[in-house]
Scaffold this active site. Structure first.
Site, PDB file in Angstrom:
ATOM      1  N   GLU A 106       0.849  -1.189   0.000  1.00 34.50           N
ATOM      2  CA  GLU A 106       0.000   0.000   0.000  1.00 34.50           C
ATOM      3  C   GLU A 106       0.885   1.239   0.000  1.00 34.50           C
ATOM      4  O   GLU A 106       2.105   1.149   0.105  1.00 34.50           O
ATOM      5  CB  GLU A 106      -0.950  -0.014   1.201  1.00 34.50           C
ATOM      6  N   ARG A 113      -0.662   8.310   9.983  1.00 38.12           N
ATOM      7  CA  ARG A 113      -0.506   6.860  10.126  1.00 38.12           C
ATOM      8  C   ARG A 113      -0.186   6.184   8.787  1.00 38.12           C
ATOM      9  O   ARG A 113      -0.802   6.489   7.761  1.00 38.12           O
ATOM     10  CB  ARG A 113      -1.806   6.264  10.686  1.00 38.12           C
ATOM     11  N   HIS A 167     -11.086   8.927   8.466  1.00 38.94           N
ATOM     12  CA  HIS A 167     -10.769   7.495   8.511  1.00 38.94           C
ATOM     13  C   HIS A 167     -10.201   7.052   9.853  1.00 38.94           C
ATOM     14  O   HIS A 167     -10.556   5.998  10.346  1.00 38.94           O
ATOM     15  CB  HIS A 167      -9.768   7.211   7.393  1.00 38.94           C
ATOM     16  N   HIS A 188      -8.939   9.289   4.611  1.00 38.34           N
ATOM     17  CA  HIS A 188      -8.552   8.339   3.563  1.00 38.34           C
ATOM     18  C   HIS A 188      -8.847   8.988   2.215  1.00 38.34           C
ATOM     19  O   HIS A 188      -9.916   9.578   2.034  1.00 38.34           O
ATOM     20  CB  HIS A 188      -9.338   7.031   3.719  1.00 38.34           C
TER      21      HIS A 188
HETATM   22  C1  SIN Z   1      -7.086   0.638   3.186  1.00 40.66           C
HETATM   23  O1  SIN Z   1      -7.353  -0.524   2.916  1.00 40.66           O
HETATM   24  O2  SIN Z   1      -6.831   1.494   2.347  1.00 40.66           O
HETATM   25  C2  SIN Z   1      -7.096   1.055   4.617  1.00 40.66           C
HETATM   26  C3  SIN Z   1      -5.911   0.553   5.298  1.00 40.66           C
HETATM   27  C4  SIN Z   1      -5.688   1.352   6.546  1.00 40.66           C
HETATM   28  O3  SIN Z   1      -6.365   2.336   6.776  1.00 40.66           O
HETATM   29  O4  SIN Z   1      -4.779   1.001   7.286  1.00 40.66           O
END
Ligand code: SIN
Length: 511
Positions: free
Chosen positions: A115, A375, A340, A229
């Site tokens: 990610e 985060r 988020h 997010h």
């Molecule tokens: C996501 O799946 O984008 C969220 C992951 C997260 O917020 O740690």
């Protein structure tokens, strides 16, 4: 009033609360876990998509990514605790105890995903709906545990304190209520999504643990760092399908989709992230969220272009969500930032101890220092697990004492019609306008004033009435004020606390 005692009282049933219950029960303590929800979906954990990051064979690299995502503001000692425990805790609890069936590749090895702001693949996942695959087995395991009692539909209203020590909480289930006296109390109440109009959190994310702890006099820190997010489904976008159904309209499009190659385009079809950051779509979350908001504002909408990957094969659960809502995903999924995660919370040490004796906080309602101002993706389930377990083990050593508890429950529960709804609308409008992705000193000063007045109005009712919805509103108004005040007092524009211009707004000295 009946008297209920337990060695450890856990408030909240997400991964952090479950881990605390497990840690305490493993130490031989009796545990009562109360949750105001009635279904697993009531906890943010259930909704987590991306997964659980672990250190694999590179704890230093993982640490570096966490520190970099936080712009160097995360606490290094706390990050060490996280990365040094990650592999063992995940293996011991999730794999060996709960038997979570993380995705594997053809070679039967774990299929690690990537990610934003991770320099390598290190995220364990189950499709893009990891949370529920962890949460449901965890609840089932604890349900069957002979030292753990789970009480759902049971809201904690206030902590019971006596001479600076916490002795449990007053809880309410339906019309009934009682104090639960505990040797130690662990708050694991999750996030603050209800403070904002668009959020990825489930309903009821009203900052309960943070507010209760603050009211009892515990230290709270880093509240200005509210993470948005970048890619929640934008149900208001011109290309979003019309929907009568207002329930569950927005949903998360996991960062894992960008991790596998999806691109962000504005309404003119232009890919814009490379103009803003060298890591483009995989830049830190705060950067992507602000940029998406600006492009959305400037051009009308932002679309997640999944054409560089095999979306249907790689994200079947997200595909299903899109199809259920009639979204034409092949032409791009409209996205917008949504609240988020709260990086701040009840200030705790490396075992979850808060500043009040026998009070612990874990998970999103705690500020461990791991996240600093921003985060890193897929570290929240891990943090909840690591700190939950450590706090539960630590909390297990105390006997409960029965003390005088506030009698909150023999009061008139009636509120004027629409009282809470109208206040929530006002609170969310102020938070969205002035305490969101981009802030100004003026706006923060204004928000602070409005939120103080709103809290005063709510307090006037709380003095004479008790109901779950009124207490949720009280908790939300306290938490909102904590966020606005922390933001107004911090003139360092960093991570999720982004100051668009000018000098810091000062909270009034007498607040
Ligand atoms: C996501 O799946 O984008 C969220 C992951 C997260 O917020 O740690």
């Amino acid at each position: 009033m009946s008297e209920h005692t337990t060695d450890v009282l856990v408030v909240g049933s997400g991964i952090a609360g479950c881990a605390a219950a497990l840690g305490a029960a493993r130490e031989g303590a009796s545990v009562t876990l109360v949750t105001k929800t009635t279904r697993p979906e009531g906890a943010s954990t259930w909704w987590a998509q991306g997964g659980v990051a672990i250190s694999r064979d590179d704890p230093e690299g993982f640490k570096r990514d966490i520190l970099d995502a936080s712009s160097g503001t995360a606490n290094e000692d706390a990050v060490d605790v996280l990365v040094e425990n990650a592999n063992d805790v995940v293996r011991n609890v999730l794999v060996e105890t709960l038997d979570v069936d993380f995705d594997t590749g053809d070679d039967a090895e774990f299929d690690y995903s990537r990610e934003a702001a991770h320099d390598q693949r290190r995220i364990l996942h189950v499709d893009a709906s990891t949370g529920k695959h962890v949460h449901v087995p965890f609840l089932n395991y604890l349900d069957a545990h002979d030292r753990v009692t789970i009480r759902d539909d049971t809201a904690a209203l206030d902590l019971v304190t006596h001479e600076g020590r916490v002795h449990g909480a007053v809880v309410e289930d339906g019309d009934e209520g009682e104090p639960i006296f505990a040797g130690a109390t662990v708050l694991a109440t999750g996030g603050i999504g209800d403070l904002y109009p668009r959020t990825t959190n489930p309903d009821g994310s009203t900052g309960d643990g943070i507010a209760m702890a603050a009211l009892a006099g515990a230290d709270v820190a880093d509240m200005e760092y509210v993470q948005f997010h970048p890619t929640a489904f934008d149900d208001e976008a011109p290309s979003a399908p019309d929907s009568e159904d207002t329930a569950d309209q927005s949903f998360l499009l996991s960062e894992a989709v960008r991790g596998e190659g999806a691109l962000l385009r504005n309404a003119d079809g232009e890919r814009f992230m490379p103009d803003y950051h060298a890591d483009a779509e995989l830049a830190p979350r705060d950067v992507v969220a602000r940029t998406v908001a600006r492009e959305r504002e400037a051009t009308g909408e932002v679309l997640l272009d999944t054409s560089p990957l095999d979306f249907a094969a790689e994200f079947p659960d997200l595909l299903e969500k899109c199809e259920d809502r009639g979204i034409d995903w092949e032409t791009g999924i409209p996205v917008a930032p949504a609240e988020h995660f709260c990086c701040g919370g009840v200030a705790v040490d490396d075992r979850g101890n808060a500043s009040l004796d026998r009070l612990y906080a874990v998970g999103e309602c705690a500020r461990t220092g791991v996240h600093g101002a921003n985060r890193l993706a897929s570290t929240s389930l891990l943090e909840g697990l690591v700190w939950g377990l450590r706090a539960g083990e630590d909390a297990a050593g105390f006997d409960p004492t029965v003390v005088e508890a506030p009698d909150l429950l023999n009061r008139d529960p009636e509120l004027p019609d629409n009282f809470a709804r109208e206040k929530f609308v006002r609170l969310r409008r102020v938070m969205d306008e002035y305490v969101g992705l981009e802030r100004t000193p003026d706006g923060l000063g204004r928000a602070h004033g409005v939120l103080r007045r709103l809290k005063g109005e709510v307090d006037a009712y709380v003095r004479t009435r008790t109901s779950r919805s009124l207490y949720e509103l009280r908790n939300a108004s306290i938490t909102a004020l904590l966020v606005a005040r922390a933001a107004a007092e911090n003139d360092d524009s960093v991570g999720c606390h982004y100051l668009a211009d000018g000098e810091p707004a000062q909270a009034r000295a007498d607040d």
